[in-house]
Design an enzyme around this catalytic site. Sequence first.
Site, PDB file in Angstrom:
ATOM      1  N   GLU A 173      -9.460 -11.357 -15.760  1.00 47.82           N
ATOM      2  CA  GLU A 173     -10.493 -11.780 -16.696  1.00 47.82           C
ATOM      3  C   GLU A 173     -10.657 -10.686 -17.751  1.00 47.82           C
ATOM      4  OE1 GLU A 173     -14.536 -14.226 -15.844  1.00 47.82           O
ATOM      5  OE2 GLU A 173     -14.463 -12.218 -15.041  1.00 47.82           O
ATOM      6  N   GLU A 176     -19.927 -16.404  -7.555  1.00 50.85           N
ATOM      7  CA  GLU A 176     -19.551 -15.121  -8.146  1.00 50.85           C
ATOM      8  C   GLU A 176     -20.718 -14.145  -8.137  1.00 50.85           C
ATOM      9  OE1 GLU A 176     -17.893 -15.255 -12.101  1.00 50.85           O
ATOM     10  OE2 GLU A 176     -17.249 -13.154 -11.951  1.00 50.85           O
TER      11      GLU A 176
END
Length: 290
Positions: A241, A146
């Site tokens: 998210e 990420e």
Amino acid sequence: MLIGAHGLVFTGSFEEAGLRRAIEGTKQAGFDLIEIPLMDASSFDSDLAARMLRDNDLAVTASLGLTSATDLTSEDAAVVASGVAMLERCLDHVATMGGDVLCGVIYSAMGKYMSPATPKGIENSQRAISDLAAKAAARGIRLSLEVVNRYESNAFNTGRGALGFLDGVAGDVSVHLDTYHMNIEESDFFQPVHDVAAAGKLGYVHIGDSHRGYLGTGTVDFATFFRALHDVDYDGPVVFESFSSAVVSAELSNTLGIWRNLWQDSDDLAAHANRFIRDAMHAVESIDRH
Ligand code: MN
């Protein structure tokens, strides 16, 4: 394309009751997949999670942020070894749950560094990630790194930076882009998707707004980002998210600086996000006719 939600939308703890809340809430909101944060891999019960996932017909991925004690970019071999051991344990959990992705900040600690990454530290991480990628591949799991902002890692902060890091990594490791972090570090929401996809490395996507609250209420240019995903024929997981002080994880909330209450109702938030993402992907498909 599987549309998913991060477990922390629903709960901050992943023992039996928390897991049930997260898995049932994710399913109820209309998602295909749940991303489970493995912040406490030593106590996580992946057999129990696997049963609940099967009962709810939900796909799964897992994510993790390393700490200073498990930092793969450390120059201390013992710390790197702790990180490798932690990530191997996480691979076990992913395999047990039937998942095929382990993503997040798995190449460095997740948190504010007070100095730049060192060449030796980067090399240590690249070597460890290469070894882990081979072990993951043997179990049908792909690692995805990420890209996070400068306050959460010093290894790289842009899609191109991640590609540079991967130049020193052997094996099939992909890049995980997150609109929240892109909003801070990238020049726009279009080019990074193209750059990473052109390298054949776009493997995972997080959808979060600039304040991590309700999608569409912040400054992230989602129209451009979803158009870019469509442009490159992205077909991997797209995971919502969002964090609020309404749902607290002692580790993750504090690391990410979740001090404000941006929403109260997890179910309403999640159902809205599921619609938002599906509507956006549906709309950009019409661009082929333009
Ligand atoms: Mn993210």
